[in-house]
Scaffold this motif. Structure first.
Motif, short mmCIF file in Angstrom:
data_model
loop_
_atom_site.label_atom_id
_atom_site.label_comp_id
_atom_site.label_asym_id
_atom_site.label_seq_id
_atom_site.Cartn_x
_atom_site.Cartn_y
_atom_site.Cartn_z
N GLY A 34 -29.09 39.87 55.24
CA GLY A 34 -28.56 40.42 56.48
C GLY A 34 -27.08 40.11 56.58
O GLY A 34 -26.64 39.01 56.23
N PHE A 35 -26.30 41.08 57.07
CA PHE A 35 -24.86 40.86 57.16
C PHE A 35 -24.27 41.72 58.26
O PHE A 35 -24.85 42.72 58.66
N LYS A 36 -23.12 41.30 58.73
CA LYS A 36 -22.44 42.03 59.80
C LYS A 36 -20.94 41.93 59.57
O LYS A 36 -20.40 40.84 59.36
N ALA A 37 -20.27 43.05 59.58
CA ALA A 37 -18.82 43.09 59.40
C ALA A 37 -18.12 42.98 60.75
O ALA A 37 -18.70 43.27 61.80
N ALA A 38 -16.88 42.53 60.72
CA ALA A 38 -16.09 42.43 61.95
C ALA A 38 -15.99 43.79 62.61
O ALA A 38 -15.71 44.79 61.95
N GLY A 39 -16.26 43.83 63.90
CA GLY A 39 -16.19 45.09 64.65
C GLY A 39 -17.45 45.92 64.58
O GLY A 39 -17.56 46.95 65.25
N GLN A 40 -18.41 45.49 63.75
CA GLN A 40 -19.67 46.25 63.62
C GLN A 40 -20.59 45.90 64.79
O GLN A 40 -20.76 44.73 65.13
N ALA A 41 -21.18 46.92 65.39
CA ALA A 41 -22.02 46.70 66.57
C ALA A 41 -23.29 45.94 66.23
O ALA A 41 -23.66 44.97 66.91
N GLY A 42 -23.99 46.39 65.18
CA GLY A 42 -25.23 45.72 64.79
C GLY A 42 -25.14 45.21 63.38
O GLY A 42 -24.18 45.47 62.66
N SER A 43 -26.17 44.48 62.95
CA SER A 43 -26.17 43.94 61.59
C SER A 43 -26.80 44.93 60.62
O SER A 43 -27.55 45.82 61.01
N SER A 44 -26.47 44.80 59.36
CA SER A 44 -27.05 45.62 58.30
C SER A 44 -27.92 44.72 57.43
O SER A 44 -27.78 43.49 57.44
N ARG A 45 -28.81 45.35 56.62
CA ARG A 45 -29.67 44.56 55.75
C ARG A 45 -29.80 45.25 54.41
O ARG A 45 -29.75 46.48 54.31
N LEU A 46 -29.95 44.44 53.38
CA LEU A 46 -30.23 44.92 52.04
C LEU A 46 -31.55 44.31 51.62
O LEU A 46 -31.75 43.09 51.72
N LEU A 47 -32.48 45.15 51.14
CA LEU A 47 -33.80 44.69 50.72
C LEU A 47 -33.89 44.76 49.20
O LEU A 47 -33.58 45.79 48.60
N LEU A 48 -34.33 43.69 48.57
CA LEU A 48 -34.47 43.63 47.12
C LEU A 48 -35.92 43.39 46.74
O LEU A 48 -36.59 42.51 47.30
N GLY A 49 -36.40 44.17 45.76
CA GLY A 49 -37.79 44.06 45.32
C GLY A 49 -37.91 43.52 43.91
O GLY A 49 -37.25 42.54 43.54
N ASP A 50 -38.75 44.17 43.11
CA ASP A 50 -39.01 43.73 41.74
C ASP A 50 -37.90 44.18 40.79
O ASP A 50 -37.09 45.06 41.12
N THR A 51 -37.89 43.57 39.60
CA THR A 51 -37.01 44.06 38.54
C THR A 51 -37.69 45.25 37.86
O THR A 51 -38.92 45.36 37.86
N ASN A 52 -36.90 46.13 37.27
CA ASN A 52 -37.50 47.28 36.58
C ASN A 52 -38.07 46.86 35.23
O ASN A 52 -38.02 45.69 34.85
N ALA A 53 -38.59 47.81 34.48
CA ALA A 53 -39.30 47.51 33.23
C ALA A 53 -38.40 46.83 32.21
O ALA A 53 -38.85 45.97 31.44
#
Length: 360
Positions: free
Chosen positions: A37-56
């Motif tokens: 989860g992260f939020k930049a200066a001036g950003q109203a809400g937070s953003s998120r990055l979701l990470l799953g499995d590695t590929n083959a």
């Protein structure tokens, strides 16, 4: 933290796998392994990055953003960047202090107390004897304390009653840094089952473990913290040299000619000295090193000196005087104002006297 933020800001999509994925479980994204989860200066809400499995191939990781059905791949090295626990992200320094402001150091074990004080830019040993200190050794000990990092947390909130089981009620070693009126003290206790050592900053309740090799510089003897060179001057810093042997005294001075060049002159009798011969003498004397230190009760032969060397250096701002004595086959050096004597290599001392005799 900087690593996480930098990699997040420069994150690139390697390839889009599906624009509208319906089965997130196959990518490990139904229950993501890592969420950032992260939020930049001036950003109203937070953003998120979701990470799953590695590929083959294992070279990339499936990822998505909340609220989007698009699944894409990012580089797999990001897993080690983002997959951090609280211990990974905390400041692991055991002691926090400004090394440039340090003007005192005390190391205490069950058998010994070492104390050092800084005057100007120079460190001196004040206990168990008052003597010059090896600047590099003292700075090395201070540096080892500044960079000392915990390996694990043994007890976040240890009470006074808890300290005994870590050997910290009666520490094996304490090291205190002084900077003006402030003090920071490290206490070192028992060794754990993994060979690490329990330690704590005495100002706080937390007990940590440290690698014992990181504090080896604190366990040195007093002699280890004393200079390894008999003289402080070097051939290029010397401006005057006086060597007395018995009834004979040779005096040399570096003089500056009208054209700005420098040369050495012998004052008794007054004559110019060959540069190579003078350099050989200065190098031989300044290169004399300490084999070991002995106490004041040792017979050094300094009461009937083999030579007394007085050197002026740093443009005449500093002077040092050393008396050399012989006791049997040994040669000792006694400095004005310092306890005991230093044992030096007899052959190297003889070479220095031969270099003096070679000056015509």
């Amino acid at each position: 933290v900087t690593g996480i933020v930098t990699n997040l800001a420069s994150l690139e999509i390697q390839r889009v796998v599906e624009e509208n994925a319906t089965d997130l479980a196959q990518f490990g994204l139904a229950a993501p392994r890592i969420e950032v989860g992260f939020k930049a200066a001036g950003q109203a809400g937070s953003s998120r990055l979701l990470l799953g499995d590695t590929n083959a191939t294992g070279g990339e990781i499936y990822a998505k953003l909340p609220g989007s059905a698009r699944v894409f791949l990012v580089s797999s090295f990001l897993e080690s960047t983002f997959n951090k626990g609280t211990f990974d992200l905390r400041d692991k320094r055991v002691l926090a202090f400004d090394q440039a402001a340090v003007d005192a150091l005390e190391i205490v074990t069950k058998d010994l107390r070492l104390a050092f004080a800084k005057t100007g830019e120079a460190w001196a040993l004040t206990s168990p004897v008052a003597a010059r200190a090896d600047q590099g050794q003292v700075q090395g000990a201070i540096g080892s304390l500044q960079t000392l990092a915990m390996k694990s947390i043994a007890a976040p909130e240890a009470t006074e009653q808890d300290l005994a089981k870590y050997g910290l009620d009666k520490p094996e070693l304490t090291a205190t840094i002084g900077a003006g009126s402030t003090r920071a003290t490290l206490a070192v206790g028992k060794t754990d089952e993994n060979g690490n050592v329990f330690a704590r900053d005495v100002a706080g309740p937390m007990v940590v473990t440290i690698d014992p090799s990181l504090i080896n510089a604190l366990r040195n003897t007093p002699d280890s913290f004393r200079p390894k060179d008999v003289f402080e001057f070097r051939s290029f810093t010397a401006s005057r040299l006086e060597v007395a042997r018995g009834a004979s005294t040779a005096v040399f001075e570096r003089v500056t000619a009208k054209d700005g060049t420098t040369k050495w002159q012998r004052l008794n009798p007054a004559k110019d000295v060959e540069a190579a011969a003078m350099d050989a003498l200065l190098s031989a004397l300044s290169g004399l090193s300490v084999d070991s230190y002995v106490d004041a009760g040792t017979k050094t032969g300094a009461d009937a000196p083999a030579a007394v060397v007085t050197a002026g250096f740093d443009d005449g701002k500093k002077t040092e005087r050393v008396v050399f004595g012989r006791a049997g086959s040994d040669v000792f050096a006694v400095r004005d104002g310092e306890p005991g004597a230093a044992k030096v290599d007899a052959a190297k001392f003889d070479d220095a006297m031969k270099a003096l005799d070679a000056i015509k």
